[in-house]
Design an enzyme around this catalytic site. Structure first.
Site, PDB file in Angstrom:
ATOM      1  N   ARG A  50       0.842  -1.192   0.000  1.00 31.74           N
ATOM      2  CA  ARG A  50       0.000   0.000   0.000  1.00 31.74           C
ATOM      3  C   ARG A  50       0.878   1.244   0.000  1.00 31.74           C
ATOM      4  O   ARG A  50       2.092   1.177   0.157  1.00 31.74           O
ATOM      5  CB  ARG A  50      -0.975  -0.020   1.189  1.00 31.74           C
ATOM      6  CG  ARG A  50      -0.271  -0.450   2.465  1.00 31.74           C
ATOM      7  CD  ARG A  50      -0.466   0.357   3.693  1.00 31.74           C
ATOM      8  NE  ARG A  50      -0.490   1.756   3.542  1.00 31.74           N
ATOM      9  CZ  ARG A  50       0.583   2.544   3.616  1.00 31.74           C
ATOM     10  NH1 ARG A  50       1.795   2.048   3.801  1.00 31.74           N
ATOM     11  NH2 ARG A  50       0.467   3.841   3.499  1.00 31.74           N
ATOM     12  N   GLY A  51       0.194   2.402  -0.135  1.00 35.17           N
ATOM     13  CA  GLY A  51       0.931   3.645  -0.299  1.00 35.17           C
ATOM     14  C   GLY A  51       1.138   3.853  -1.794  1.00 35.17           C
ATOM     15  O   GLY A  51       1.573   2.918  -2.501  1.00 35.17           O
ATOM     16  N   ALA A  52       0.803   5.047  -2.276  1.00 36.94           N
ATOM     17  CA  ALA A  52       0.751   5.276  -3.726  1.00 36.94           C
ATOM     18  C   ALA A  52       2.027   4.856  -4.471  1.00 36.94           C
ATOM     19  O   ALA A  52       1.956   4.072  -5.433  1.00 36.94           O
ATOM     20  CB  ALA A  52       0.404   6.748  -3.992  1.00 36.94           C
ATOM     21  N   ARG A  93      -7.333  -0.838  -7.171  1.00 34.70           N
ATOM     22  CA  ARG A  93      -7.629   0.341  -6.346  1.00 34.70           C
ATOM     23  C   ARG A  93      -7.694   1.569  -7.272  1.00 34.70           C
ATOM     24  O   ARG A  93      -6.838   1.714  -8.147  1.00 34.70           O
ATOM     25  CB  ARG A  93      -6.547   0.578  -5.266  1.00 34.70           C
ATOM     26  CG  ARG A  93      -6.496  -0.502  -4.193  1.00 34.70           C
ATOM     27  CD  ARG A  93      -5.594  -0.090  -3.032  1.00 34.70           C
ATOM     28  NE  ARG A  93      -6.271   0.772  -2.083  1.00 34.70           N
ATOM     29  CZ  ARG A  93      -5.651   1.406  -1.077  1.00 34.70           C
ATOM     30  NH1 ARG A  93      -4.351   1.282  -0.926  1.00 34.70           N
ATOM     31  NH2 ARG A  93      -6.331   2.158  -0.233  1.00 34.70           N
ATOM     32  N   GLN A 219      -2.846   2.876   9.709  1.00 29.70           N
ATOM     33  CA  GLN A 219      -1.521   2.932   9.078  1.00 29.70           C
ATOM     34  C   GLN A 219      -0.540   3.780   9.888  1.00 29.70           C
ATOM     35  O   GLN A 219       0.660   3.518   9.884  1.00 29.70           O
ATOM     36  CB  GLN A 219      -1.617   3.519   7.657  1.00 29.70           C
ATOM     37  CG  GLN A 219      -2.285   2.611   6.636  1.00 29.70           C
ATOM     38  CD  GLN A 219      -3.778   2.884   6.527  1.00 29.70           C
ATOM     39  OE1 GLN A 219      -4.405   3.308   7.494  1.00 29.70           O
ATOM     40  NE2 GLN A 219      -4.364   2.626   5.368  1.00 29.70           N
ATOM     41  N   ASP A 260      -2.056  10.691  -2.736  1.00 30.10           N
ATOM     42  CA  ASP A 260      -2.339   9.637  -3.717  1.00 30.10           C
ATOM     43  C   ASP A 260      -2.571  10.185  -5.114  1.00 30.10           C
ATOM     44  O   ASP A 260      -2.439   9.459  -6.098  1.00 30.10           O
ATOM     45  CB  ASP A 260      -3.556   8.824  -3.271  1.00 30.10           C
ATOM     46  CG  ASP A 260      -3.170   7.928  -2.111  1.00 30.10           C
ATOM     47  OD1 ASP A 260      -3.095   8.439  -0.978  1.00 30.10           O
ATOM     48  OD2 ASP A 260      -2.891   6.750  -2.349  1.00 30.10           O
ATOM     49  N   ASN A 270      -5.657  12.346  -0.280  1.00 27.32           N
ATOM     50  CA  ASN A 270      -4.796  11.548   0.607  1.00 27.32           C
ATOM     51  C   ASN A 270      -5.698  10.804   1.585  1.00 27.32           C
ATOM     52  O   ASN A 270      -6.927  10.961   1.579  1.00 27.32           O
ATOM     53  CB  ASN A 270      -3.769  12.439   1.320  1.00 27.32           C
ATOM     54  CG  ASN A 270      -2.698  11.621   2.015  1.00 27.32           C
ATOM     55  OD1 ASN A 270      -2.150  10.676   1.448  1.00 27.32           O
ATOM     56  ND2 ASN A 270      -2.406  11.940   3.269  1.00 27.32           N
ATOM     57  N   LYS A 271      -5.087  10.022   2.434  1.00 33.12           N
ATOM     58  CA  LYS A 271      -5.813   9.176   3.382  1.00 33.12           C
ATOM     59  C   LYS A 271      -6.909   9.960   4.109  1.00 33.12           C
ATOM     60  O   LYS A 271      -6.707  11.099   4.515  1.00 33.12           O
ATOM     61  CB  LYS A 271      -4.801   8.613   4.386  1.00 33.12           C
ATOM     62  CG  LYS A 271      -5.342   7.735   5.479  1.00 33.12           C
ATOM     63  CD  LYS A 271      -6.201   6.597   5.002  1.00 33.12           C
ATOM     64  CE  LYS A 271      -5.560   5.750   3.930  1.00 33.12           C
ATOM     65  NZ  LYS A 271      -6.523   4.824   3.271  1.00 33.12           N
TER      66      LYS A 271
HETATM   67  O1  MRU Z   1      -4.829   3.238   1.818  1.00 35.57           O
HETATM   68  P1  MRU Z   1      -3.349   3.478   1.834  1.00 35.57           P
HETATM   69  O2  MRU Z   1      -2.683   2.982   3.064  1.00 35.57           O
HETATM   70  O3  MRU Z   1      -2.679   2.965   0.573  1.00 35.57           O
HETATM   71  O4  MRU Z   1      -3.210   5.043   1.819  1.00 35.57           O
HETATM   72  C1  MRU Z   1      -1.936   5.616   1.744  1.00 35.57           C
HETATM   73  C2  MRU Z   1      -1.931   7.087   1.819  1.00 35.57           C
HETATM   74  O5  MRU Z   1      -2.936   7.734   1.858  1.00 35.57           O
HETATM   75  C3  MRU Z   1      -0.578   7.728   1.741  1.00 35.57           C
HETATM   76  O6  MRU Z   1      -0.557   8.904   2.481  1.00 35.57           O
HETATM   77  C4  MRU Z   1      -0.283   8.061   0.272  1.00 35.57           C
HETATM   78  O7  MRU Z   1      -0.445   6.920  -0.529  1.00 35.57           O
HETATM   79  C5  MRU Z   1       1.074   8.598   0.089  1.00 35.57           C
HETATM   80  S1  MRU Z   1       2.302   7.384   0.329  1.00 35.57           S
HETATM   81  C6  MRU Z   1       3.819   8.058   0.036  1.00 35.57           C
END
Ligand code: MRU
Length: 371
Positions: A50-52, A93, A219, A260, A270-271
């Site tokens: 996970r994470g973009a 996703r 997270q 993201d 973002n999250k």
């Molecule tokens: O649902 P996730 O855990 O993939 O969400 C991640 C985020 O929102 C991060 O802040 C974003 O992807 C940036 S990661 C460098």
């Protein structure tokens, strides 16, 4: 020690993608290995990866590994299956643009090779009688391998550069708040929002980092607080609803988050919860920095309103961290994975190519022109 490993990598001996299963952290460090498309899809969907940026790199390596398993005698059939794999991974996703960005890089790589040799574009109908002999197969595999590895390597360099660029906003003694995990685990190394933090730490600048727990999937608690504490950084964990209290107490000098997708006008997804943090930071006059590689910038999406927000399973809210459901089982649940922070709440967008502080629309076009 999670910090002894990259978040994910290509195991070239067995031609599989290896990755830390982030759903098991912080209690177990489980390294998984896959060459199976359904497992790859599920790894992204279930947030094992996970994470973009990490999702993008994982998809690139996956496309290479999957291409080795396409056994066709002609190029057209190979291309069709290759594109089907890309569509399948992309459907896992919707919000992080890095996923489609990386898949497009892999498609472009294949396309360039085909255009150069046969003068046809893979998105167009082309002759079915081009045979996929050993030489052509070797060249395709080689090109895809090199591209996937370059995306992996570039992620490390890009994150380090975001760290260098963001350092100017960190002072000795600062309290820095971050939301979700835009850390090492969301990239290959360094993270985006955490890159300036890691670099400040490397340089001996004393800082305190405050991690939002980040409901519902935690997270911040499970990943950011974990990786920063393991790295020896002064880290405090708080529930999401404690942000205003922390800021009112004067403990926070800046907010650093990842994102993201950056829309063309500088709105960012973002999250979930990020927008609330930005609104509170504005109230307390605290700078709010968004760290993003240029692969997260999507000039084709006009504003934050055009960003597709992933909706997730209600059980993540009502059951996941409890022995029994903690709410009435018939209650409606609202569970978007991301929210949009408007550009007027953002002090600066920090990328590897430079920093944009005002007139985000113009700044992003200029930056992407260079990128
Ligand atoms: O649902 P996730 O855990 O993939 O969400 C991640 C985020 O929102 C991060 O802040 C974003 O992807 C940036 S990661 C460098």
């Amino acid at each position: 020690m999670v910090n002894n490993y990259d978040t994910l990598w290509l195991d070239n001996d067995i031609k599989e993608v290896k990755y830390i299963d982030q759903t098991k952290l912080p209690n177990e460090l489980v390294i998984k290995s896959t060459k199976n498309p359904d497992e790859m899809y599920q790894a992204i969907k279930r947030l094992e990866v996970r994470g973009a940026p990490a999702i993008g790199v994982f998809a690139a390596l996956s496309m290479y590994v999957l291409s080795l398993q396409i056994h066709k005698n002609n190029l057209k059939d190979f291309v069709d299956e290759f594109l089907r794999n890309a569509d399948y991974l992309e459907s896992s996703r919707p919000t992080a643009v890095n996923l489609s960005w990386a898949l497009n890089c892999m498609k472009d790589t294949l396309n360039q090779l085909v255009v150069k040799r046969y003068g046809v574009d893979i998105s167009e109908e082309f002759a079915t009688d081009i045979s996929l002999d050993e030489n052509l197969r070797y060249d395709i595999e080689n090109a895809l391998h090199n591209k996937a590895i370059s995306i992996w390597e570039k992620d490390i360099a890009v994150c380090r550069q975001i760290g260098e660029n963001g350092l100017e906003f960190i002072q000795e003694g600062d309290g820095i708040l971050t939301h979700c995990n835009a850390g090492k685990l969301a990239t290959i190394r360094y993270g985006t929002a955490t890159a300036p933090i890691y670099l400040a730490h490397e340089k001996g600048i004393k800082i305190k980092v405050f991690c939002d727990e980040t409901r519902p999937l935690l997270q911040g608690a499970r990943l950011t607080a974990y990786e920063l504490t393991e790295a020896g950084i002064d880290t405090t964990l708080q529930c999401d609803n404690m942000v205003a209290s922390l800021m009112a107490a004067g403990k926070i000098q800046s907010v650093f988050v990842g994102c993201d997708r950056v829309a063309a006008n500088g709105d960012v997804a973002n999250k979930i919860g990020t927008n609330g943090v930005a609104i509170i930071a504005k109230h307390f006059n605290i700078p709010f920095y968004v760290c993003a590689p240029t692969s997260t910038i999507d000039i084709n999406t006009k504003t934050g309103q055009d960003i597709v927000i992933e909706q997730r399973n209600s059980l993540e809210v009502t059951k996941m961290w409890y022995n029994n459901e903690m709410s009435h089982r018939d209650v409606n649940v609202y569970n978007p994975a991301f929210d949009v922070t408007k550009n007027d709440l953002i002090t600066a967008i920090i990328t590897e190519k430079g920093i944009i502080t005002k007139d985000f629309a113009k700044g992003l076009v200029t930056l992407m022109g260079q990128a």
